[in-house]
Design a protein around this motif. Structure first.
Motif, PDB file in Angstrom:
ATOM      1  N   ASN A 607      53.865  35.480  37.539  1.00 40.78           N
ATOM      2  CA  ASN A 607      53.932  34.209  36.827  1.00 40.78           C
ATOM      3  C   ASN A 607      52.651  33.923  36.037  1.00 40.78           C
ATOM      4  N   GLY A 608      51.859  34.954  35.802  1.00 34.11           N
ATOM      5  CA  GLY A 608      50.745  34.817  34.874  1.00 34.11           C
ATOM      6  C   GLY A 608      49.396  34.510  35.482  1.00 34.11           C
ATOM      7  N   TYR A 609      49.258  34.630  36.814  1.00 34.51           N
ATOM      8  CA  TYR A 609      47.973  34.360  37.464  1.00 34.51           C
ATOM      9  C   TYR A 609      47.322  35.661  37.932  1.00 34.51           C
ATOM     10  N   VAL A 610      46.013  35.735  37.783  1.00 36.14           N
ATOM     11  CA  VAL A 610      45.244  36.773  38.457  1.00 36.14           C
ATOM     12  C   VAL A 610      44.994  36.252  39.867  1.00 36.14           C
ATOM     13  N   VAL A 611      45.376  37.030  40.877  1.00 35.89           N
ATOM     14  CA  VAL A 611      45.330  36.558  42.260  1.00 35.89           C
ATOM     15  C   VAL A 611      44.314  37.372  43.052  1.00 35.89           C
ATOM     16  N   TYR A 612      43.334  36.663  43.613  1.00 34.95           N
ATOM     17  CA  TYR A 612      42.292  37.293  44.425  1.00 34.95           C
ATOM     18  C   TYR A 612      42.510  36.896  45.885  1.00 34.95           C
ATOM     19  N   VAL A 613      42.748  37.886  46.746  1.00 34.55           N
ATOM     20  CA  VAL A 613      42.889  37.667  48.188  1.00 34.55           C
ATOM     21  C   VAL A 613      41.621  38.180  48.854  1.00 34.55           C
ATOM     22  N   VAL A 614      40.936  37.307  49.582  1.00 37.91           N
ATOM     23  CA  VAL A 614      39.669  37.660  50.199  1.00 37.91           C
ATOM     24  C   VAL A 614      39.806  37.582  51.720  1.00 37.91           C
ATOM     25  N   GLN A 615      39.092  38.476  52.427  1.00 37.38           N
ATOM     26  CA  GLN A 615      39.145  38.556  53.895  1.00 37.38           C
ATOM     27  C   GLN A 615      37.778  38.153  54.454  1.00 37.38           C
ATOM     28  N   PRO A 616      37.543  36.861  54.634  1.00 35.97           N
ATOM     29  CA  PRO A 616      36.205  36.419  55.041  1.00 35.97           C
ATOM     30  C   PRO A 616      35.870  36.724  56.497  1.00 35.97           C
ATOM     31  N   ALA A 639      33.397  29.894  54.604  1.00 35.49           N
ATOM     32  CA  ALA A 639      33.233  29.220  53.314  1.00 35.49           C
ATOM     33  C   ALA A 639      32.241  29.953  52.431  1.00 35.49           C
ATOM     34  N   ASP A 640      31.143  30.415  53.031  1.00 36.03           N
ATOM     35  CA  ASP A 640      30.154  31.164  52.247  1.00 36.03           C
ATOM     36  C   ASP A 640      30.769  32.423  51.646  1.00 36.03           C
ATOM     37  N   ASP A 641      31.549  33.140  52.448  1.00 31.04           N
ATOM     38  CA  ASP A 641      32.173  34.377  51.953  1.00 31.04           C
ATOM     39  C   ASP A 641      33.149  34.097  50.822  1.00 31.04           C
ATOM     40  N   ILE A 642      33.931  33.018  50.958  1.00 32.12           N
ATOM     41  CA  ILE A 642      34.916  32.697  49.915  1.00 32.12           C
ATOM     42  C   ILE A 642      34.213  32.320  48.619  1.00 32.12           C
ATOM     43  N   MET A 643      33.164  31.510  48.715  1.00 29.47           N
ATOM     44  CA  MET A 643      32.456  31.104  47.504  1.00 29.47           C
ATOM     45  C   MET A 643      31.710  32.287  46.876  1.00 29.47           C
ATOM     46  N   GLN A 644      31.030  33.082  47.711  1.00 31.63           N
ATOM     47  CA  GLN A 644      30.342  34.252  47.177  1.00 31.63           C
ATOM     48  C   GLN A 644      31.339  35.252  46.591  1.00 31.63           C
ATOM     49  N   GLY A 645      32.464  35.424  47.280  1.00 29.50           N
ATOM     50  CA  GLY A 645      33.476  36.355  46.796  1.00 29.50           C
ATOM     51  C   GLY A 645      34.085  35.908  45.481  1.00 29.50           C
ATOM     52  N   THR A 646      34.311  34.602  45.352  1.00 26.99           N
ATOM     53  CA  THR A 646      34.891  34.084  44.111  1.00 26.99           C
ATOM     54  C   THR A 646      33.932  34.285  42.940  1.00 26.99           C
ATOM     55  N   ARG A 647      32.639  34.055  43.179  1.00 23.42           N
ATOM     56  CA  ARG A 647      31.650  34.290  42.112  1.00 23.42           C
ATOM     57  C   ARG A 647      31.615  35.769  41.722  1.00 23.42           C
ATOM     58  N   ALA A 648      31.635  36.651  42.715  1.00 26.09           N
ATOM     59  CA  ALA A 648      31.634  38.087  42.425  1.00 26.09           C
ATOM     60  C   ALA A 648      32.910  38.485  41.687  1.00 26.09           C
ATOM     61  N   PHE A 649      34.020  37.917  42.078  1.00 22.42           N
ATOM     62  CA  PHE A 649      35.302  38.179  41.417  1.00 22.42           C
ATOM     63  C   PHE A 649      35.259  37.742  39.959  1.00 22.42           C
ATOM     64  N   LEU A 650      34.723  36.566  39.683  1.00 27.09           N
ATOM     65  CA  LEU A 650      34.647  36.075  38.303  1.00 27.09           C
ATOM     66  C   LEU A 650      33.725  36.932  37.455  1.00 27.09           C
ATOM     67  N   ASN A 651      32.663  37.422  38.063  1.00 31.97           N
ATOM     68  CA  ASN A 651      31.761  38.308  37.320  1.00 31.97           C
ATOM     69  C   ASN A 651      32.423  39.642  37.002  1.00 31.97           C
ATOM     70  N   LEU A 675      37.685  22.020  53.505  1.00 31.98           N
ATOM     71  CA  LEU A 675      36.246  22.166  53.715  1.00 31.98           C
ATOM     72  C   LEU A 675      35.553  22.609  52.426  1.00 31.98           C
ATOM     73  N   LEU A 676      36.159  23.568  51.721  1.00 36.36           N
ATOM     74  CA  LEU A 676      35.574  24.033  50.465  1.00 36.36           C
ATOM     75  C   LEU A 676      35.481  22.903  49.446  1.00 36.36           C
ATOM     76  N   ALA A 677      36.458  22.010  49.451  1.00 30.63           N
ATOM     77  CA  ALA A 677      36.440  20.893  48.501  1.00 30.63           C
ATOM     78  C   ALA A 677      35.258  19.968  48.742  1.00 30.63           C
ATOM     79  N   THR A 678      34.710  19.997  49.978  1.00 28.51           N
ATOM     80  CA  THR A 678      33.525  19.172  50.270  1.00 28.51           C
ATOM     81  C   THR A 678      32.229  19.906  49.976  1.00 28.51           C
TER      82      THR A 678
END
Length: 818
Positions: A607-616, A639-651, A675-678
């Motif tokens: 449906n047009g999304y790039v999907v990143y599945v991370v295993q924190p 939370a740290d792994d998800i945020m760090q992983g998302t930044r690495a994914f975007l790069n 939790l991530l939203a906070t």
């Protein structure tokens, strides 16, 4: 990539302010005359709807020819039809592709008494018009006509509701659909005979007609995979083979029956064993089974809680273990009457049975106690083998018992973690235990996969079902060499398996790969090489484009490699910018590489999304130290792994629009979304399904909250560690949330009560934040039923389309603001 789009595809882009435009006839297929000698047209009969719906199902396949009453008919381009009138029925068929939620009016001019089917489902016509709403993807339309005055005057028009409402005519459907993922036949039960000569295979599938009810077929097949016996559309289950390989028992429609493997004659054993299940042969003439009895209904004005377990609706039901003499029908209870029991294993030579029972004991995490006992059938004496805070399964071997349990089993016999860490007892380990329970040997300390279940072979070897990183695998444990060997099933996720117990054991396994639907594999354990017996791809996913997949791992700030994977949309153009979805769980289990499931990553990519599945950090399957970091963390490392992983994914993926990234998770993953939203505003839209907003209320009110917290918050309670229960709870930081958030919950959720979403919804509403709350009526912790599942999938995609694609129409059509 849509390989089948016609080179001269007709693209129609219309607005509500312009007239309808005719679809190009050369891209519409025509079939007729159909059954021209029929006495009556369907509209002249009492069963018009049924007749047309049944025939439309045949027309919906991609076959070029259709045989009707012995006559072979061929589809032809509609622009080649020159007839004035045509006898019998006629059909039009065409396929459209839409790259966003599309609305508009479809008009069939010059047609009388017609019926429209979209993706095989009937849709009403009003004066030959249909107000159409199509979600992103490809759709097949079939029009069955019963009366046309002049085919030269027939045409098909489409008028879009807005400028962006466009159709593109294509040759055939190639995009993965929700219906394929949910409805396609899958193997739901397997049983291989001890001599490996026969197997039982149960398949289930769904359809529009069947709705939420699965259509099941169970078959007895031989080594050549030929059907010997079939139980069509019957709920035959609970199959077990006799030790002499002559008989097969099963339950069906409340009956316990036995099938002779040679003559294939079935006979009744009993129809009076209501509540009995789990039948196995103790010997050729005796069965062992569990007999479940529900407690009397409480019709009083109050409910008196006598323990934490009383929150469970089934807490006061009883389960006991019996032997049944097949010849006489006499049943003998062998479990003591004082507690409910489950049987773990039996040993005919020892004339004994292993039983387990759960005791109320809140003294230490996880606030329950399991007793393992052995019953001597000669004199009914009971021997206590041990009491355990962590326990999963027990099996006999020649010199004692195999037991699977967490690392803390028997005062930490299986620990393989650094000092200062607490073990995660969801990380299953294997032990050898003496018959008296006093000697314990840890067998899997250096084996990183988490052991789930075990199946014992007669030579004391085991087949182990394990979580290995993000896969579900089978291993052979060789008892004589104390060695673990991976079985090469060629599957990423083994859904179910069965193994024979002869000199050369054979194994059959059903499962999927990350980009391949379910297959049935067969292998001889000694050779460890699999062959395919059945593949659903050719039958249910033919000509379907499966999104491409890439592995994406990164090293976090602690120097630990975090696994992940990325699903890519069709027709990927790296010069463009794409929205992305980040998915995680974050609890004690990894997100496995199954082809489909409750969260359909392949479908999101389609449906047009790039999907990143991370295993924190914190999941089992990556070793004890990795999983131990889940304990007393409540999202800290995750939370740290998800945020760090998302930044690495975007790069790493510059064609992803960093301003259009959504995130979602369920249960513990829903907690992580909140939790991530906070903690960050890196996401542009978030979805939390059945998430925990307040660790204290979940601990005290969820049916199993105190048990799970016994691991996740080991030795920590609101009175001795209030900071953990408050400061790690998202609702206590709701004022930091700036990301639009959709909360989804089943209103009958007993695991994570719906109040957890209500906590956050209340907070964010009072804070005037962008928040939505959707409850599914009657749904528990998971969305199970077919209709709800499709609606739920649509809800999530519609929300992200609105927030990440600036396309609110789908969401507005589902949830009006009025």
């Amino acid at each position: 990539m849509l390989k089948t789009i016609l080179a001269t595809a007709c693209a129609v882009a219309l607005s509500a302010n312009v007239h309808a435009i005719e679809l190009d006839k050369k891209h519409i297929n025509y079939l007729g005359p159909i059954a021209e000698n029929n006495l009556l047209k369907p509209y002249e009969t009492a069963q018009q709807k049924e007749i047309l719906a049944n025939f439309a199902e045949t027309l919906s396949n991609n076959a070029q020819k259709v045989t009707v009453f012995g006559q072979s008919l061929t589809w032809q381009p509609f622009d080649q039809v020159n007839e004035l009138t045509v006898a019998g029925l006629q059909a039009l068929k065409f396929t459209v592709s839409v790259d966003r939620f599309t609305q508009g009016t479809l008009t069939f001019n010059g047609v009388d008494n017609a019926s429209l089917f979209i993706n095989g489902k009937s849709h009403s016509l009003n004066k030959n018009k249909h107000e159409m709403s199509l979600p992103t993807g490809q759709h097949q339309l079939v029009l069955l006509t019963e009366q046309v005055a002049d085919w030269k005057k027939v045409n098909v028009d489409f008028a879009g509701k807005a400028d962006h409402d466009q159709l593109q005519l294509i040759k055939e459907i190639t995009t993965l659909s929700a219906q394929q993922l949910f409805d396609a036949a899958t193997i739901t039960d397997l049983s291989l005979s001890p001599d490996s000569k026969d197997m039982i295979i149960t398949t289930s599938y769904y359809s529009d007609k069947g709705g939420d009810k699965a259509i099941r077929t169970t078959q007895l097949r031989d080594q050549q995979h030929q059907v010997r016996y079939s139980w069509d559309n019957a709920k035959a289950s609970g199959f077990a083979w006799s030790p002499d390989n002559q008989k097969l028992i099963y339950t069906i429609d409340g009956q316990l029956r036995i099938l002779d493997r040679k003559t294939l004659q079935s006979s009744l054993i009993s129809d009076k064993l209501v509540g009995a299940s789990g039948f196995e042969f103790f010997d050729n003439n005796t069965l062992i089974f569990s007999w479940y009895k529900s407690a009397d209904a409480n019709t009083g004005l109050t409910k008196h809680y006598q323990g934490l377990e009383d929150r469970w609706s089934y807490a006061r039901n009883s389960n006991h273990v019996y032997l049944l003499d097949i010849n006489s029908g006499l049943a003998r209870q062998i479990s003591p009457a004082t507690h409910s029991h489950s049987w773990q294993d039996f040993d005919k030579e020892r004339n004994s049975i292993l039983l387990s029972r759960s005791l109320k004991d809140y003294a230490a995490p996880p606030h329950m106690l399991t007793e393992l006992v052995e019953i001597n059938l000669a004199d009914n004496t009971e021997t206590l083998i041990g009491q355990y805070r962590t326990f999963n399964q027990a099996k006999y071997h020649d010199d004692g018992l195999y037991i699977t349990a967490g690392p803390a089993f028997n005062n930490g016999a299986g620990l393989a973690i650094k000092e200062g860490l607490l073990p995660n007892n969801y990380d299953g380990q294997l032990y050898s235990v003496s018959f008296d329970g006093k000697q314990v040997t840890a067998l899997s300390k250096s084996f990183d996969p988490a052991i789930g279940s075990m199946t014992a072979l007669s030579n004391d070897d085991l087949i182990l079902s394990v979580t290995e990183k993000d896969t579900k695998q089978l291993y052979l444990f060789d008892e004589s060499k104390t060695r673990f060997t991976k079985l090469n099933t060629q599957l990423d996720v083994v859904d179910r398996f069965s193994v024979s117990d002869n000199k050369k054991p054979r194994l059959i396994a059903a499962g999927t790969n990350v980009s391949k639907p379910q297959r049935l594999q067969s292998l001889t354990i000694a050779k460890n090489k699999a062959s395919t017996l059945w593949d659903s791809a050719s039958e249910f996913y033919a000509n379907t484009d499966i999104p491409a997949l890439e592995e994406f791992n990164f090293t976090n700030k602690s120097g630990v490699e975090i696994s992940g994977r990325v699903y890519l949309p069709h027709n990927l153009d790296k010069s463009k910018q794409y929205p992305a979805l980040v998915y995680y769980y974050g609890g004690t289990s990894p997100v496995t590489r199954g082809f489909t499931g409750r969260y359909p990553f392949n479908f999101w990519a389609a449906n047009g999304y790039v999907v990143y599945v991370v295993q924190p950090t914190g999941a089992t399957g990556f070793g004890q130290e990795f999983s131990a970091k889940h304990v007393n963390a409540w999202g800290e490392h995750t939370a740290d792994d998800i945020m760090q992983g998302t930044r690495a994914f975007l790069n790493a993926y510059p064609f992803v629009d960093s301003k259009k990234v959504g995130n979602l998770g369920a249960s513990y993953g829903g907690f992580m979304t909140m939790l991530l939203a906070t903690k960050t505003d890196m996401f542009s839209a978030s979805i939390a399904h059945a998430g925990i907003s307040n660790i204290t209320s979940y601990w005290g009110q969820g049916w199993w909250g105190y048990l799970y917290s016994g691991e996740a918050s080991k030795n920590s309670f609101p009175w001795n560690n209030p900071a953990l229960y408050s400061q790690q709870s998202p609702v206590f930081h709701a004022d930091k949330v700036k990301t639009p958030l959709l909360l989804i919950h089943g209103d009958a959720d007993t695991n994570v009560p719906k109040g957890e979403s209500h906590n956050m919804y209340t907070a964010l509403k009072l804070l005037n934040q962008d928040v939505e709350l959707i409850e599914y009526k009657g749904a528990d912790h998971q969305i199970i039923t077919r209709e709800q599942r499709f609606h739920w999938w649509n809800t999530m995609l519609a929300y992200f389309d609105a927030k990440l694609k600036d396309q609110p129409q789908w969401w507005n059509s589902l949830y009006s603001s009025k």
